[in-house]
Design a protein around this motif. Structure first.
Motif, PDB file in Angstrom:
ATOM      1  N   PRO A 104       0.817  -1.223   0.000  1.00 11.71           N
ATOM      2  CA  PRO A 104       0.000   0.000   0.000  1.00 11.71           C
ATOM      3  C   PRO A 104       0.848   1.270   0.000  1.00 11.71           C
ATOM      4  N   ILE A 105       1.921   1.284   0.787  1.00 15.27           N
ATOM      5  CA  ILE A 105       2.793   2.458   0.798  1.00 15.27           C
ATOM      6  C   ILE A 105       3.524   2.580  -0.543  1.00 15.27           C
ATOM      7  N   GLY A 106       3.957   1.436  -1.087  1.00 20.18           N
ATOM      8  CA  GLY A 106       4.665   1.453  -2.365  1.00 20.18           C
ATOM      9  C   GLY A 106       3.821   1.950  -3.511  1.00 20.18           C
ATOM     10  N   PHE A 107       2.506   1.718  -3.459  1.00 19.04           N
ATOM     11  CA  PHE A 107       1.604   2.263  -4.477  1.00 19.04           C
ATOM     12  C   PHE A 107       1.089   3.648  -4.087  1.00 19.04           C
ATOM     13  N   GLY A 108       1.008   3.910  -2.792  1.00 21.46           N
ATOM     14  CA  GLY A 108       0.497   5.197  -2.325  1.00 21.46           C
ATOM     15  C   GLY A 108       1.426   6.355  -2.653  1.00 21.46           C
ATOM     16  N   ILE A 109       2.739   6.112  -2.630  1.00 18.79           N
ATOM     17  CA  ILE A 109       3.701   7.179  -2.930  1.00 18.79           C
ATOM     18  C   ILE A 109       3.544   7.680  -4.363  1.00 18.79           C
ATOM     19  N   PRO A 110       3.551   6.809  -5.391  1.00 17.13           N
ATOM     20  CA  PRO A 110       3.336   7.335  -6.751  1.00 17.13           C
ATOM     21  C   PRO A 110       1.945   7.927  -6.955  1.00 17.13           C
ATOM     22  N   THR A 111       0.943   7.445  -6.210  1.00 18.94           N
ATOM     23  CA  THR A 111      -0.387   8.051  -6.303  1.00 18.94           C
ATOM     24  C   THR A 111      -0.345   9.492  -5.834  1.00 18.94           C
ATOM     25  N   PHE A 112       0.372   9.731  -4.738  1.00 17.01           N
ATOM     26  CA  PHE A 112       0.534  11.108  -4.242  1.00 17.01           C
ATOM     27  C   PHE A 112       1.305  11.957  -5.247  1.00 17.01           C
ATOM     28  N   PHE A 113       2.344  11.384  -5.854  1.00 13.56           N
ATOM     29  CA  PHE A 113       3.114  12.118  -6.852  1.00 13.56           C
ATOM     30  C   PHE A 113       2.248  12.508  -8.046  1.00 13.56           C
ATOM     31  N   LEU A 114       1.366  11.599  -8.470  1.00 13.21           N
ATOM     32  CA  LEU A 114       0.482  11.902  -9.589  1.00 13.21           C
ATOM     33  C   LEU A 114      -0.480  13.035  -9.249  1.00 13.21           C
ATOM     34  N   PHE A 115      -0.965  13.043  -8.025  1.00 10.66           N
ATOM     35  CA  PHE A 115      -1.828  14.151  -7.585  1.00 10.66           C
ATOM     36  C   PHE A 115      -1.065  15.469  -7.630  1.00 10.66           C
ATOM     37  N   MET A 116       0.208  15.441  -7.191  1.00 11.88           N
ATOM     38  CA  MET A 116       1.034  16.647  -7.245  1.00 11.88           C
ATOM     39  C   MET A 116       1.306  17.037  -8.696  1.00 11.88           C
ATOM     40  N   GLY A 117       1.448  16.029  -9.575  1.00 13.91           N
ATOM     41  CA  GLY A 117       1.685  16.327 -10.981  1.00 13.91           C
ATOM     42  C   GLY A 117       0.527  17.088 -11.613  1.00 13.91           C
ATOM     43  N   ILE A 118      -0.708  16.735 -11.241  1.00 14.28           N
ATOM     44  CA  ILE A 118      -1.878  17.449 -11.757  1.00 14.28           C
ATOM     45  C   ILE A 118      -1.849  18.905 -11.312  1.00 14.28           C
ATOM     46  N   ILE A 119      -1.497  19.108 -10.038  1.00 14.69           N
ATOM     47  CA  ILE A 119      -1.415  20.479  -9.525  1.00 14.69           C
ATOM     48  C   ILE A 119      -0.339  21.269 -10.262  1.00 14.69           C
ATOM     49  N   VAL A 120       0.832  20.648 -10.458  1.00 10.71           N
ATOM     50  CA  VAL A 120       1.938  21.328 -11.145  1.00 10.71           C
ATOM     51  C   VAL A 120       1.548  21.680 -12.576  1.00 10.71           C
ATOM     52  N   LEU A 121       0.845  20.774 -13.266  1.00 13.91           N
ATOM     53  CA  LEU A 121       0.438  21.030 -14.650  1.00 13.91           C
ATOM     54  C   LEU A 121      -0.436  22.270 -14.746  1.00 13.91           C
ATOM     55  N   PHE A 122      -1.407  22.400 -13.831  1.00 14.29           N
ATOM     56  CA  PHE A 122      -2.328  23.523 -13.893  1.00 14.29           C
ATOM     57  C   PHE A 122      -1.722  24.810 -13.331  1.00 14.29           C
ATOM     58  N   MET A 123      -0.614  24.701 -12.617  1.00 11.87           N
ATOM     59  CA  MET A 123       0.050  25.904 -12.109  1.00 11.87           C
ATOM     60  C   MET A 123       0.644  26.753 -13.240  1.00 11.87           C
ATOM     61  N   GLY A 124       0.970  26.129 -14.348  1.00 10.07           N
ATOM     62  CA  GLY A 124       1.597  26.877 -15.436  1.00 10.07           C
ATOM     63  C   GLY A 124       0.647  27.325 -16.524  1.00 10.07           C
ATOM     64  N   THR A 125      -0.652  27.283 -16.261  1.00  9.78           N
ATOM     65  CA  THR A 125      -1.630  27.544 -17.322  1.00  9.78           C
ATOM     66  C   THR A 125      -1.557  28.963 -17.875  1.00  9.78           C
ATOM     67  N   ARG A 126      -1.120  29.925 -17.096  1.00 12.21           N
ATOM     68  CA  ARG A 126      -1.050  31.304 -17.580  1.00 12.21           C
ATOM     69  C   ARG A 126       0.071  31.500 -18.593  1.00 12.21           C
ATOM     70  N   LEU A 127       0.995  30.545 -18.660  1.00 10.72           N
ATOM     71  CA  LEU A 127       2.150  30.684 -19.540  1.00 10.72           C
ATOM     72  C   LEU A 127       2.023  29.876 -20.824  1.00 10.72           C
ATOM     73  N   TYR A 128       1.145  28.868 -20.829  1.00 11.16           N
ATOM     74  CA  TYR A 128       1.130  27.912 -21.935  1.00 11.16           C
ATOM     75  C   TYR A 128       0.610  28.522 -23.234  1.00 11.16           C
ATOM     76  N   VAL A 129       1.140  28.026 -24.338  1.00  8.47           N
ATOM     77  CA  VAL A 129       0.569  28.237 -25.665  1.00  8.47           C
ATOM     78  C   VAL A 129      -0.272  27.004 -25.989  1.00  8.47           C
ATOM     79  N   HIS A 130      -1.538  27.201 -26.309  1.00 10.66           N
ATOM     80  CA  HIS A 130      -2.453  26.102 -26.602  1.00 10.66           C
ATOM     81  C   HIS A 130      -2.683  26.017 -28.110  1.00 10.66           C
TER      82      HIS A 130
END
Length: 606
Positions: A223-249
């Motif tokens: 559970p911990i071994g799978f929980g760590i990457p799950t937390f990282f993926l949640f952080m990845g979503i936050i990081v992706l949307f943090m740069g939205t003001r800069l992106y070219v779409h």
């Protein structure tokens, strides 16, 4: 969750991001380049930790926690690996035709997070996993089998991870490329570094997954071994949307596969027509159908004489054009731009095939290297023993360490002698990787011969340290730094601009093809070498095999592949681009001719 994801994406695209309109009315603003990279590369790194954290240890998880037999677990893992690497091809199609890169990347992140969350629950909630069994490592079939509910949650989670990976992998790299202004020389140099750091960061995630995560899963807690990457993926979503003001779409432009089919069909229909001025490509360019380029492309592809039979698709006949200058039927008339885009794909295919053969050598480290490690001394110091799977991290660690050395030291040195922005050309970089890969297989054969003799002399377990495998793994890591990164950069620079998502998927299709070819080669080698009562090169007992011969055979294939690659690279015609005549973009009229990008001076003066 899906509704929330859709709402978040819509909010972003309605915000301050720089959006390119379909009709090209809004001119493309200058990309932010490296300012966007922490957000994009961070998202990719977190996703890699999640997906590789599952893939690297999936077989062990199915055997130990789902009480599956080893063969069943291996088959499920192989299906997952193959589908996971082929999924980016479908993701590329959906991105280019319907959603666009940012939307596909965002939805993919949510799907991967849902998949990892499901796996974490399957490892944590008693109702979602079968009872434990002490005999799972050897006789999984004698333990309680998982229920339909438990298998449903497992397969659904793996399916979500496959969908998410298929969306993220082909879009993340070209989405980063969208942020660079290709009309600026400094930005183009930054783009070359971006490819290196992108692959280096991804590889660092692999090292983390194959060492720390694998150790936590095997020795501490699933559970911990799978929980760590799950937390990282949640952080990845936050990081992706943090740069939205800069992106070219960049918006989608429709199915690229339909356009390819149209060019082939139209050229076939007009195969009996004669090209005007067959020996003068410039005069031919003026007479063939060449309307203004619509959409967000900045660069136009000029007409070339290579594969000139396709040029017939742009011959204008009576009734082919509407009053507004558009083609009356796309299945009866193609533009020069469409034809040249198809030519780009045709030129790339032979180079792509050589990459698949190269990855056959890379694939050996995920199978036979682990079997070698199981029969060697895995102690790191007197009291600590590393898991056999962790030995693979040597290759990825070598790649991670070599890329900054290559980018910051070797490239500037080579640039002084060659005058090429990237130090050496993209094809030269791939060729160097091919040389390192075949050398690594020769070294692997030499080490295997010594290991097998040592194991047979000591009751089946060799006293040799597992770090005897390090030289071949280091060489393979350097080979990937040249060839794999070179392939990624080559596809993204040589594909037409609106096909970059397909370019991102092609690399992963190469990996999938190499995996399937490796399995086929192993079966064929086993059957052929066991004829007439001879001992097969590949047997169930690695100590009774002749694995060194198999490695030498792969090295010989590498030599043939290198010769094939040299012929293909000699005949390859790099993509030539001219500035889009309809765009009012002001740049310096400096012509830079190298293997990666050529700006046509005549087009600049039109």
């Amino acid at each position: 969750m899906a509704t929330a994801a859709a709402a978040a994406v819509e909010a972003v695209e309605a915000g301050d991001g720089q959006v390119l309109e379909r009709n090209g009315a809004q001119r493309r603003k200058a990309g932010q380049g490296w300012k966007c990279m922490p957000f994009i590369i961070g998202t990719v790194a977190f996703e890699s930790v999640g997906s590789i954290g599952v893939a690297a240890n999936l077989t062990v998880y199915l055997v130990k926690r789902f009480n599956m037999g080893q063969l069943t677990a291996a088959n499920i893992s192989n299906i997952f690996y193959g589908t996971f690497n082929f999924a980016p091809l479908l993701g590329a199609f959906i991105s280019d035709a319907y959603l666009g890169r940012f939307r596909t990347l965002a939805y993919g992140s949510f799907f991967t997070f849902l998949g990892m969350l499901g796996l974490t629950l399957s490892a944590s909630v008693p109702a979602l996993k079968p009872p434990g069994c002490n005999q799972t490592t050897q006789f999984g079939e004698h333990c309680n089998s998982p229920s339909r509910l438990q298998l449903s949650v497992l397969y659904l989670s793996l399916g979500f991870i496959t969908i998410g990976g298929g969306a993220i992998k082909p879009c993340s790299l070209p989405f980063g490329v969208d942020q660079f202004d290709m009309t600026d020389e400094k930005s183009r140099k930054g783009l070359s570094s971006y490819y290196n750091w992108y692959y280096g960061t991804t590889t660092a995630s692999l090292v983390f997954s194959l060492t720390i995560l694998v150790y936590i899963q095997n020795n501490i807690s699933w559970p911990i071994g799978f929980g760590i990457p799950t937390f990282f993926l949640f952080m990845g979503i936050i990081v992706l949307f943090m740069g939205t003001r800069l992106y070219v779409h960049v918006p989608p432009e429709g199915s690229i596969f339909t356009g390819i089919a149209q060019v082939l069909v139209v050229s076939f229909k007009k195969r009996k027509l004669k090209l005007p001025y067959p020996r003068d490509i410039n005069q031919q360019d003026f007479l063939l159908y060449n309307p203004p380029t619509r959409g967000n492309r900045i660069f136009r592809l000029p007409l070339t004489s290579q594969f000139r039979f396709l040029n017939k698709g742009a011959i204008v006949r009576d009734g082919d054009i509407n009053d507004d200058g558009s083609a009356r039927n796309s299945w009866e008339l193609s533009s020069i731009q469409q034809i040249e885009e198809v030519k780009c794909l045709i030129r790339i295919v032979p180079i792509w095939i050589s990459g698949i053969i190269c990855f056959i050598a890379v694939a050996q480290q995920f199978s036979y290297v682990i079997l070698q490690a199981l029969t060697m001394d895995c102690h790191f110091g007197p009291h600590f023993e590393i898991p056999p799977t962790c030995v693979l991290s040597i290759s990825f660690l070598a790649l991670t360490l070599f890329i900054p050395i290559y980018d910051r030291l070797l490239v500037p040195m080579a640039r002084r002698f060659t005058g090429v922005e990237s130090g050496i050309t993209l094809l030269q970089r791939q060729g160097v990787g091919l040389v390192f890969s075949l050398i690594s297989m020769v070294v692997a054969g030499l080490v295997e011969r010594k290991r097998r003799n040592s194991a047979l002399s000591n009751g089946g377990i060799s006293p040799m340290s597992v770090f005897w495998l390090a030289p071949q793994l280091v060489l393979m890591g350097i080979a990937e730094a040249f060839n794999a990164v070179g392939q990624i950069e080559f596809y993204n620079k040589q594909f037409p601009e609106h096909m970059l998502t397909l370019a991102g998927s092609l690399f992963f299709v190469s990996l999938a093809g190499a995996n399937y070819l490796t399995a086929a080669m192993a079966n064929i080698t086993k059957k052929v070498t066991s004829r007439h009562g001879n001992t097969s090169w590949l047997t169930e007992d690695i100590n009774l095999s002749k694995l060194d011969y198999y490695f030498y055979f792969i090295a010989f294939m590498g030599v043939l592949n290198l010769l094939y690659f040299l012929i293909c690279s000699h005949c390859y015609q790099y993509k030539t681009m001219s500035l889009h005549a309809e765009e009012s973009i002001e740049i310096q009229t400096k012509v830079e001719v190298d293997a990666d990008i050529n700006i046509d001076r005549d087009a600049l003066n039109k």
